[in-house]
Design an enzyme around this catalytic site. Structure first.
Site, PDB file in Angstrom:
ATOM      1  N   SER A  64      46.888  31.624  40.081  1.00  0.00           N
ATOM      2  CA  SER A  64      47.323  32.412  38.933  1.00  0.00           C
ATOM      3  C   SER A  64      47.272  33.885  39.266  1.00  0.00           C
ATOM      4  CB  SER A  64      46.422  32.131  37.717  1.00  0.00           C
ATOM      5  OG  SER A  64      46.694  33.041  36.671  1.00  0.00           O
ATOM      6  N   LYS A  65      48.287  34.629  38.796  1.00  0.00           N
ATOM      7  CA  LYS A  65      48.287  36.077  38.993  1.00  0.00           C
ATOM      8  C   LYS A  65      47.131  36.725  38.243  1.00  0.00           C
ATOM      9  CE  LYS A  65      53.288  36.383  39.693  1.00  0.00           C
ATOM     10  NZ  LYS A  65      54.550  36.968  39.211  1.00  0.00           N
ATOM     11  N   ARG A  66      46.529  35.980  37.301  1.00  0.00           N
ATOM     12  CA  ARG A  66      45.384  36.527  36.586  1.00  0.00           C
ATOM     13  C   ARG A  66      44.121  36.468  37.428  1.00  0.00           C
ATOM     14  NH1 ARG A  66      48.448  34.165  32.516  1.00  0.00           N
ATOM     15  NH2 ARG A  66      47.543  32.115  32.841  1.00  0.00           N
ATOM     16  N   GLN A  67      44.186  35.748  38.545  1.00  0.00           N
ATOM     17  CA  GLN A  67      43.083  35.771  39.502  1.00  0.00           C
ATOM     18  C   GLN A  67      43.209  37.073  40.298  1.00  0.00           C
ATOM     19  OE1 GLN A  67      44.109  31.276  40.578  1.00  0.00           O
ATOM     20  NE2 GLN A  67      42.496  32.054  41.884  1.00  0.00           N
ATOM     21  N   PHE A  69      45.723  39.077  44.882  1.00  0.00           N
ATOM     22  CA  PHE A  69      46.692  40.114  45.189  1.00  0.00           C
ATOM     23  C   PHE A  69      46.408  40.703  46.567  1.00  0.00           C
ATOM     24  CE2 PHE A  69      47.071  39.854  40.598  1.00  0.00           C
ATOM     25  CZ  PHE A  69      48.454  39.872  40.449  1.00  0.00           C
TER      26      PHE A  69
END
Length: 532
Positions: free
Chosen positions: A291-294, A298
């Site tokens: 998830s990009k929320r992790q 990035f």
């Protein structure tokens, strides 16, 4: 250039006619053992949306495209799909290209580098999309849709209420020409939709084999041009792939079900489609979706934390497929030479980031052992030491190239990143330690005697300090004390050298610091112990 990809198939008892007729929905995983012949120049693209920063899943897709291009002497293109203007993130477009270059997978053509088939930002190609959409309308393959957002929302809610998948009911495809013209003359807001027709042809995916999805049965006609004049992904990606002469589209498997829809558009425009290959998803080790929320997925986060780019490339390919064997420590040239597209499997790649420090340790050791790379590490470590200990450094010698090179070679294989060397555990390398006479007295009453023995040892050895010799010397030295055991002697020496109770061996600390600095620290021990 011509590239032949062969894939074995446990269904090869079927005839070619039978295989072509299979639907991936009905027979998932069935592959034909026929070969895929790729003719002409190889051109692949990575086409992220700058609605966010580059993350591990995106880097993996870019990496497989880059490896494929370099394997077959082709070109790797970066195209930024920025048509969703409402969700653009400031700085994301520049950062994506920065991170690709940092990772060692630089594009051959891109918004920054330019190229013969640009521009490489979709927002700079709006006229081309508008012309193509109008071409589809004129040929009867697309139509104007005047349905309001309110009507579309009602359709969605009604479908959910009845337990169905929301889909457009294709109402405006049945408007008469005079009705359409009247609404256009009135300036009624509208979009352009593509007509989905039955009779989808099967296509052979490089990874998933033969596929066919009868999209007209399960979807409403998709929007290809929005009311704001910007295209949707479905139109823009096929227009760009055609005009940029993309030969292979390697993208995430989440787009597999949309490919039949895209092929209908290619057919409507009379264009030859590229060859498709859909890469299995990169997932967490427990099978959950990245998830990009992790925040830690990035690429900028890995860069900030001292992770080497080659370690990231290594771990993302090691947990996946596309190679005859998997092994740790592969660099980009080895990934290219060992890459085998026919070995890409359909199952997801499970990523265990707990193993990343080990990958980083291996690649850091390789860099230290490469003279050119080691020089770059030295400059980086000099910068980090200045930033971490600027106010505490007593001797500038700790920033000299030879000293830092010695430290790196002694700690290679033990540290997982350069950042460890500026942590408190290694502060003794850069800053003289602080300790008290009480700490010395608590260890032994023979501290002055031991300090003198050490000063004599260093004087005898001069510059010839080696780990093996010092280990022998220290054992012999401890026998020259009256009441202090070897263990307490080592604790005292460690205190004088580092001010710490644990860390590298005393012999390794001495080799790292060198004779002059060792003498200075044991003179301090002698002075402190004599005055206590």
């Amino acid at each position: 250039m011509s590239v032949l990809l062969r894939r074995s198939c446990r269904w090869c008892h079927l005839s070619r006619t039978e295989v072509v007729g299979l639907s991936q929905v009905d027979a998932p995983g069935r592959r034909c053992c026929s070969s895929v012949q790729v003719q002409g120049e190889v051109r692949v693209r990575f086409a992220p949306s700058p609605t966010g920063f580059l993350h591990l899943g995106g880097l993996r897709t870019a990496l497989y495209n880059y490896i494929f291009a370099k394997k077959y002497a082709g070109a790797f293109i970066l195209r930024l799909e920025d048509t969703d203007q409402s969700r653009l993130v400031l700085g994301a477009a520049e950062s994506i290209e920065d991170m690709l270059e940092w990772a060692g997978v630089p594009p051959d053509e891109s918004p920054r580098r330019g190229g013969p088939l640009g521009p490489y930002l979709q927002s700079h190609r709006l006229d081309l999309y508008s012309q193509t959409a109008q071409q589809l309308v004129r040929s009867g393959h697309a139509y104007y849709c005047f349905c309001s957002p309110q009507r579309l929302e009602l359709l969605r809610k009604e479908a959910l209420r009845s337990g169905q998948t929301p889909r457009y009911d294709n109402r405006c495809r049945h408007l008469r020409a005079d009705q359409v013209q009247e609404k256009l003359d009135q300036g009624t807001s509208h979009v352009i939709r593509f007509r989905l027709e039955a009779g989808v042809e099967s296509f052979q995916d490089l990874v998933f084999g033969w596929n066919r999805h009868e999209v007209a049965q399960v979807e409403g006609d998709p929007v290809v041009m929005k009311a704001d004049g910007f295209p949707t992904y479905h139109l823009a990606n096929i227009v760009d792939d055609h005009h940029m002469k993309i030969s292979h589209v390697l993208r995430g498997s989440e787009w597999l079900i949309s490919t039949s829809k895209h092929l209908l558009m290619y057919r409507a425009l009379g264009w030859k489609p590229p060859t498709f290959g859909h890469l299995p998803l990169l997932m967490n080790k427990d099978g959950s979706k990245l998830s990009k929320r992790q925040g830690d997925i990035f690429i900028q986060s890995f860069q900030r934390d001292g992770v080497l780019p080659e370690a990231l490339l290594d771990i993302t390919t090691n947990c996946g497929s596309g190679f005859n064997t998997n092994q740790m420590g592969r660099r980009i040239d080895e990934l290219i030479s060992q890459f085998n597209p026919s070995k890409i499997t359909t199952h997801s790649a499970l990523l265990d980031l707990e193993n990343l420090p080990e990958f980083n340790r291996i690649h850091l050791q390789q860099r230290i052992e490469d003279e050119d790379q080691c020089v770059l590490l030295i400059k980086d470590l000099q910068r980090q030491v200045r930033e971490a200990h600027r106010a505490e450094i007593q001797e500038e010698e700790v920033l000299h190239e030879d000293y830092i090179r010695r430290v790196l070679h002694l700690r290679k294989g033990h540290i997982t990143s350069l950042k460890e060397l500026v942590s408190p555990n290694y502060s003794y390398l850069w800053v003289r330690p602080s300790f008290t006479s009480q700490q010395v007295a608590a260890l032994t009453a023979e501290a002055p005697h031991i300090a003198l023995l050490m000063l004599k040892l260093i004087e005898e050895r001069g510059q010839q300090l080696t780990l093996d010799q010092l280990s022998t010397d220290l054992k012999r030295l401890s026998k020259q004390t009256k009441a202090t055991k070897y263990r307490e002697v080592m604790k005292l020496l460690r205190l004088a050298l580092s001010g710490l109770q644990q860390g590298p061996s005393v012999a390794e600390m001495m080799v790292s610091l060198g004779p002059a600095e060792i003498s200075h620290r044991f003179q301090k021990l002698l002075l402190l112990s004599e005055t206590s």
